[in-house]
Write a protein that holds these residues in place. Structure first.
Motif, PDB file in Angstrom:
ATOM      1  N   PRO A 102     -39.868  37.026  19.254  1.00 25.79           N
ATOM      2  CA  PRO A 102     -38.415  37.162  19.091  1.00 25.79           C
ATOM      3  C   PRO A 102     -37.834  36.188  18.070  1.00 25.79           C
ATOM      4  O   PRO A 102     -36.932  36.547  17.316  1.00 25.79           O
ATOM      5  CB  PRO A 102     -37.870  36.872  20.494  1.00 25.79           C
ATOM      6  N   PHE A 144     -26.882  39.931  19.854  1.00 31.73           N
ATOM      7  CA  PHE A 144     -27.893  40.340  18.879  1.00 31.73           C
ATOM      8  C   PHE A 144     -28.111  41.847  18.807  1.00 31.73           C
ATOM      9  O   PHE A 144     -28.870  42.326  17.973  1.00 31.73           O
ATOM     10  CB  PHE A 144     -29.221  39.636  19.180  1.00 31.73           C
ATOM     11  N   TYR A 157     -33.603  34.721  24.454  1.00 28.52           N
ATOM     12  CA  TYR A 157     -32.270  34.409  23.919  1.00 28.52           C
ATOM     13  C   TYR A 157     -32.308  33.198  22.987  1.00 28.52           C
ATOM     14  O   TYR A 157     -31.839  33.258  21.846  1.00 28.52           O
ATOM     15  CB  TYR A 157     -31.297  34.174  25.075  1.00 28.52           C
ATOM     16  N   CYS A 166     -27.076  37.864  25.463  1.00 26.04           N
ATOM     17  CA  CYS A 166     -28.079  38.052  24.415  1.00 26.04           C
ATOM     18  C   CYS A 166     -27.963  39.447  23.810  1.00 26.04           C
ATOM     19  O   CYS A 166     -27.981  39.611  22.584  1.00 26.04           O
ATOM     20  CB  CYS A 166     -29.480  37.837  24.994  1.00 26.04           C
ATOM     21  N   LYS A 211     -31.965  32.834  14.135  1.00 25.90           N
ATOM     22  CA  LYS A 211     -30.806  33.165  13.302  1.00 25.90           C
ATOM     23  C   LYS A 211     -30.277  31.928  12.582  1.00 25.90           C
ATOM     24  O   LYS A 211     -29.949  31.977  11.383  1.00 25.90           O
ATOM     25  CB  LYS A 211     -29.704  33.780  14.168  1.00 25.90           C
ATOM     26  N   LEU A 268     -37.267  45.213  15.372  1.00 32.75           N
ATOM     27  CA  LEU A 268     -36.705  44.108  14.597  1.00 32.75           C
ATOM     28  C   LEU A 268     -37.536  43.835  13.341  1.00 32.75           C
ATOM     29  O   LEU A 268     -36.991  43.638  12.250  1.00 32.75           O
ATOM     30  CB  LEU A 268     -36.643  42.858  15.479  1.00 32.75           C
ATOM     31  N   SER A 306     -34.812  31.915  21.499  1.00 35.75           N
ATOM     32  CA  SER A 306     -35.657  32.208  20.341  1.00 35.75           C
ATOM     33  C   SER A 306     -34.850  32.885  19.243  1.00 35.75           C
ATOM     34  O   SER A 306     -34.924  32.516  18.067  1.00 35.75           O
ATOM     35  CB  SER A 306     -36.829  33.105  20.751  1.00 35.75           C
ATOM     36  N   GLN A 307     -34.075  33.878  19.633  1.00 39.13           N
ATOM     37  CA  GLN A 307     -33.289  34.596  18.629  1.00 39.13           C
ATOM     38  C   GLN A 307     -32.162  33.730  18.076  1.00 39.13           C
ATOM     39  O   GLN A 307     -31.848  33.783  16.883  1.00 39.13           O
ATOM     40  CB  GLN A 307     -32.739  35.882  19.231  1.00 39.13           C
ATOM     41  N   ARG A 321     -36.570  37.636  14.441  1.00 43.59           N
ATOM     42  CA  ARG A 321     -35.142  37.468  14.172  1.00 43.59           C
ATOM     43  C   ARG A 321     -34.918  36.684  12.882  1.00 43.59           C
ATOM     44  O   ARG A 321     -34.077  37.056  12.052  1.00 43.59           O
ATOM     45  CB  ARG A 321     -34.472  36.760  15.352  1.00 43.59           C
TER      46      ARG A 321
END
Length: 409
Positions: A15, A57, A284, A53, A291, A102, A286-287, A19
């Motif tokens: 993730p 995202f 969550y 989350c 970002k 993704l 991780s993303q 992302r």
């Protein structure tokens, strides 16, 4: 100057890495993902993400197995409490398809992906990063201006760039197996108590009508505990034995590494120790970190500045978002998971049989993704303070002041 192959290489396509690649591909070209898997995103995970989350995202509906608005909690003394919310608090998703979608978005923006490739070493000099990776038993070298490390618990890569690795004391052990859902379990169940190991808990999570996840997260030997846990469940429902060889294990960090940036380098997701301490959930954070990393790397590439001062902004930004959650979450874990079975059962029985407490716990203000903020709202609620302080039990009466003292200070 020798030719540099890529603007950024991202190590790992979970993730966090996926992302970061997608967000970075919106503003930059010549990006590479390297991942040791053939099937990207194929990692042990319950696939539970919170509504925050999903809202932040995005989440395509076809990736959701089902939405979760209920759960069953089992106390150490085997009492059972059912929680039901009007609104969904979380979703069970197909993690592999989620990552694939993704990475496909990133690929459509020009990102290259090397699968079945494991990074062996990293070296950094004044004008580039050089990576050595192994694919099909051959060693290859590739260069980049920057790297993002999103490779989970592969600590060796951090030592190559002189960053401190994840502390083994702060890594939990998770084990999980997927079985046929003969048990007809329709909602998530959480099992608490010392039988699940030091600071541990067990779970059953129905993926769909046909498949069920059974697992344990603990500081102990999770695989053996999972075997025992699964055997007890199967015996209870009189289901024939399932092959325990299918149980898989993994490590989950619950405290960040000391420093998450270096020259030309950022560390994100599990590799940086950015995980929710109470549950071990990492999708969550991780993303979120992916970002932020993409934003900082894009800025660095635009300004052609890759020193630590420039990249330190990444750590400042993720800390502003989640550092307090992680620190306070670890304090909550230490207190709540170190209660004796008797005290924990008493606390759960008092809390989960009180209608007003349940109403507040299940309100929209309580978030699956922000445990500490939710906890803070809970213990400062005037009605909650009154309920606990009026209890005849010394344990119950002291719980709110004790939590405030040890967690909020």
């Amino acid at each position: 100057m020798n030719k540099i192959d890529f603007q950024c290489i991202i190590i790992g396509a979970g993730p966090a890495g996926a992302r970061a690649a997608y967000e970075l591909s919106k503003t930059q070209k010549d990006i590479l993902i390297i991942d040791y898997r053939n099937k990207l995103g194929d990692k042990l995970c319950t696939g539970i993400i919170g509504k925050n989350c999903a809202d932040e995202f995005g989440l395509d509906k076809d990736l959701i197995y089902h939405e979760a608005n209920s759960a069953d909690i089992y106390s150490p003394d085997n009492n059972h409490y059912s929680l039901h919310s009007k609104d969904s608090k979380a979703m069970i998703i197909d993690r592999v398809k989620y990552i694939k979608r993704l990475t496909n978005l990133a690929k459509n923006n020009g990102v290259k992906i090397y699968k079945n490739s494991r990074v062996q070493s990293i070296s950094i000099n004044n004008n580039k990063v050089q990576l050595s990776y192994k694919s099909l038993n051959k060693i290859y070298n590739v260069t980049s201006k920057t790297i993002i490390i999103a490779s989970g618990l592969e600590n060796k890569l951090l030592t190559d760039i002189k960053l401190n690795t994840l502390d083994k004391k702060h890594i939990l052990n998770g084990s999980q197996i997927i079985i046929k859902n003969h048990l007809n379990i329709k909602n998530t169940k959480v099992f608490l108590g010392s039988k699940y190991g030091l600071q541990g808990f067990g779970w059953t999570v129905p993926i769909n009508q046909n498949k069920l996840l059974i697992g344990v997260l603990t500081k102990g030997k999770s695989k053996e505990i999972t075997k025992s846990f699964m055997k007890n469940l199967l015996d209870q429902y009189q289901i024939k034995k399932t092959d325990t060889k299918e149980i898989k294990s993994w490590g989950i960090p619950i405290k960040p590494i000391e420093k998450t940036y270096a020259e030309r380098t950022l560390v994100i997701g599990d590799a940086a120790g950015l995980v929710k301490p109470l549950t071990g959930g990492g999708i969550y954070y991780s993303q979120l970190s992916g970002k932020i990393a993409a934003e900082i790397i894009s800025k660095a590439l635009s300004e052609n500045s890759f020193n630590e001062d420039t990249l330190s902004e990444y750590e400042i930004k993720w800390k502003n978002k989640i550092d307090s959650e992680i620190k306070r979450g670890n304090k909550m874990r230490e207190i709540l998971f170190n209660f004796s079975d008797q005290k924990l059962s008493q606390l759960l029985n008092f809390s989960l049989t009180n209608k007003l407490i349940l109403k507040i716990l299940l309100s929209k203000e309580i978030s699956f993704d922000n445990h500490f903020k939710s906890f803070e709202k809970f213990i400062y609620n005037k009605n909650i303070i009154k309920i606990y302080s009026n209890s005849k039990s010394k344990l119950i009466k002291s719980i709110i002041p004790s939590l405030k003292k040890h967690i909020l200070n």
